[in-house]
Structures are given as C-alpha cells and as structure tokens.
Scaffold this active site. Sequence first.
Site, PDB file in Angstrom:
ATOM      1  N   HIS A  38     -20.946  65.352  12.062  1.00  0.00           N
ATOM      2  CA  HIS A  38     -19.453  64.872  12.469  1.00  0.00           C
ATOM      3  C   HIS A  38     -18.860  63.987  11.365  1.00  0.00           C
ATOM      4  O   HIS A  38     -17.735  64.157  10.992  1.00  0.00           O
ATOM      5  CB  HIS A  38     -19.331  64.396  13.725  1.00  0.00           C
ATOM      6  CG  HIS A  38     -19.811  65.202  14.866  1.00  0.00           C
ATOM      7  ND1 HIS A  38     -20.832  64.931  15.462  1.00  0.00           N
ATOM      8  CD2 HIS A  38     -18.927  66.145  15.442  1.00  0.00           C
ATOM      9  CE1 HIS A  38     -20.978  65.716  16.635  1.00  0.00           C
ATOM     10  NE2 HIS A  38     -20.079  66.674  16.528  1.00  0.00           N
ATOM     11  N   GLY A 152     -17.808  72.262  11.464  1.00  0.00           N
ATOM     12  CA  GLY A 152     -19.229  72.499  10.773  1.00  0.00           C
ATOM     13  C   GLY A 152     -19.634  74.088  10.676  1.00  0.00           C
ATOM     14  O   GLY A 152     -19.389  74.872  11.816  1.00  0.00           O
ATOM     15  N   ARG A 191     -27.560  67.860  20.045  1.00  0.00           N
ATOM     16  CA  ARG A 191     -28.620  68.043  20.996  1.00  0.00           C
ATOM     17  C   ARG A 191     -29.981  67.638  20.540  1.00  0.00           C
ATOM     18  O   ARG A 191     -31.044  67.435  21.323  1.00  0.00           O
ATOM     19  CB  ARG A 191     -28.754  69.635  21.330  1.00  0.00           C
ATOM     20  CG  ARG A 191     -27.712  70.160  21.973  1.00  0.00           C
ATOM     21  CD  ARG A 191     -27.652  71.741  22.067  1.00  0.00           C
ATOM     22  NE  ARG A 191     -26.256  72.200  22.683  1.00  0.00           N
ATOM     23  CZ  ARG A 191     -26.200  72.545  23.923  1.00  0.00           C
ATOM     24  NH1 ARG A 191     -27.142  72.310  24.724  1.00  0.00           N
ATOM     25  NH2 ARG A 191     -24.937  73.140  24.344  1.00  0.00           N
TER      26      ARG A 191
END
Length: 301
Positions: A38, A152, A191
């Site tokens: 990010h 992304g 995650r």
Amino acid sequence: MTIYLGTPAEARYWCREQRKGGQSVGFVPTMGALHDGHRSLVERAVAENGTTCASIFVNPLQFNSREDLDKYPRSLEEDLAILDRVGCKMAFTGSLESFFPEAGDADRIPPVVPLPAIAGLEAAFRPGHMEGVQAIVERLFRTVGPCRAYFGEKDFQQSLLVRQIAAGMNTIEVVVCPTVRESGGLAMSSRNRRLDAAERELALALVRALRAAAGAWHGGQRDPERLEELMRGMLAVPGITTDYTAVRDPENWTAETPPGPLQKGRALVAAWVGGVRLIDNLDLDTAGTHSSTVRPAFRGE
Ligand code: PAF
C-alpha cells in the site's frame, strides 16, 4: 497531517475543493491494515498528483464468510501514521449505509450487473466477492470523483475489474502497480499478518510455483493446462490447500482455461496456508525481469 473523515459526503466535499484549487487527485482505495505494498501505491500517487487521498473501509459486501470478515486485520492508528509519513493528505471511511444511502438499509443494497472480468477464479471460489468489490469500487470512485486511482497487481483479476469499472465512468484513470514482495518473494498482503513463522515459510510455495511456470514458459511450454498442472503439483504439500492454479491470456480474460498455445500468459494461484487464503500471480513473459518490486519486510512483522 493526514485528515481523517468519517463519511463519504465529507470526502466528496474535500475532493471537490481540491479540484477547484486546480489540484489533480490521486486516490488509493484500501481496506486498511496497510503494508509496504500500500505504501508504494500511496508514494506513487503522491509523486504523480497535486494531492492524494486514501479510503480505509473493510467492505462487508466482498467477504463471503462472516468469520473471514471478523478476522480481517484492523489497525487504524498505524494506518493513519503510515499515510501521514508518506504525504497522503486525507483518509476517509464510511458505513455501508452511508456509501449506499438510497438502499436505506445495508441488507437492501441492490446487486450489481457483473462486468466481464468477474467471471471465473475468484468468483468461482468466493461467491459474491467480485460483485462486492465492483459495488464498493463504483461507490468509492463516485465519492472521490475525477482522479487517478492506484491498485496493486497482486489482485490481478480485481485490477481487470477496476479497469472495466473506470472505462464505464470516463473520469477515472486506473494505474496498476507491480506487486511488492518481501525479500523471500512472498507477495505482501494484509493477510500475511495472520501467518506464523512456519506458515510464512510454507507460503513461499505460491511464488515458487509461479516462478516454475514462468521457467517452463520461457522453456517453450505454452499449453496453459500443462502449466496449471505443474503449479498444482508444486502446491501439493501438507499444510497447503489449493483453490486454483490458473493460466489466462491477460488480454482476453476467460472464466475457464483458454485453449493453447498462448501468445501471452498470466499465471495465477490461490491457496490456503493454515487458515489464511493467499493469492498471487506473475506475468509469464516478464517474470524474472521486472514484474515485481522487492522491499525488506515491514518493520515490526
Ligand atoms: O484491494 C482491496 O483492498 C479492496 O478489494 C478494495 C479495492 C479496497 C475494495 O474494497
């Protein structure tokens, strides 16, 4: 300081004011739990636009399991600190009701008309997920208004979908940025925080499988089914449960495996490592040349 706005209406107003002042708006949509992937999107948005904003919204519509939604990592304070450090001027969130005010109630949000990129793979293994992404991304784009939006490439099918959403809107330019990897090759993902050390090691099998497919591709193997088999074999290890290994023509998305031989190929995998579902993909033509960015592991992880 990054200002944090709690409703889409405030965010819409802020973005409109920026544009009035002549600034181009960069936009990074996220579900929070920010990592270096990010961060690289925001850095690029800041470099390429007059001002940059990000959304932080864990979108219930794209989770097909309540447990997965509950377990999704959340770290608002850290996220805002990261955004602040890289020069993002505004972050916003909202409730489902505030993104879809006309529905009156979150349970009455009308279904989207699915765009072609929704077909297959993620849609087959996570029913409703891609539709949920389409619904919220359309709303996020409408909230921010004309902008350059950064995504992304790790979520490859999503990147095709958001391009299709933007193509129907005319005012949004989508910029898809390379997958950022940890030094071992694991694709960065929110995650990953849920993986323990042993699972993190095991998870490297995903990128190894993709690289093996790229190796075979460069050796002349252009039959997608053979490449899928090769990757499936490499993921057949205790501790990993594979949802799919797939090869697609990136310029002609199909739900099913296309007939070979292929001129262009994108290899994609989705697999469970422990209780965590991971996805990754590689451009078979450029793999090993410039298809990904490696950054040192996120501090603190
Ligand atoms: O990629 C994500 O984080 C999400 O799918 C997105 C695009 C922010 C929509 O909720």
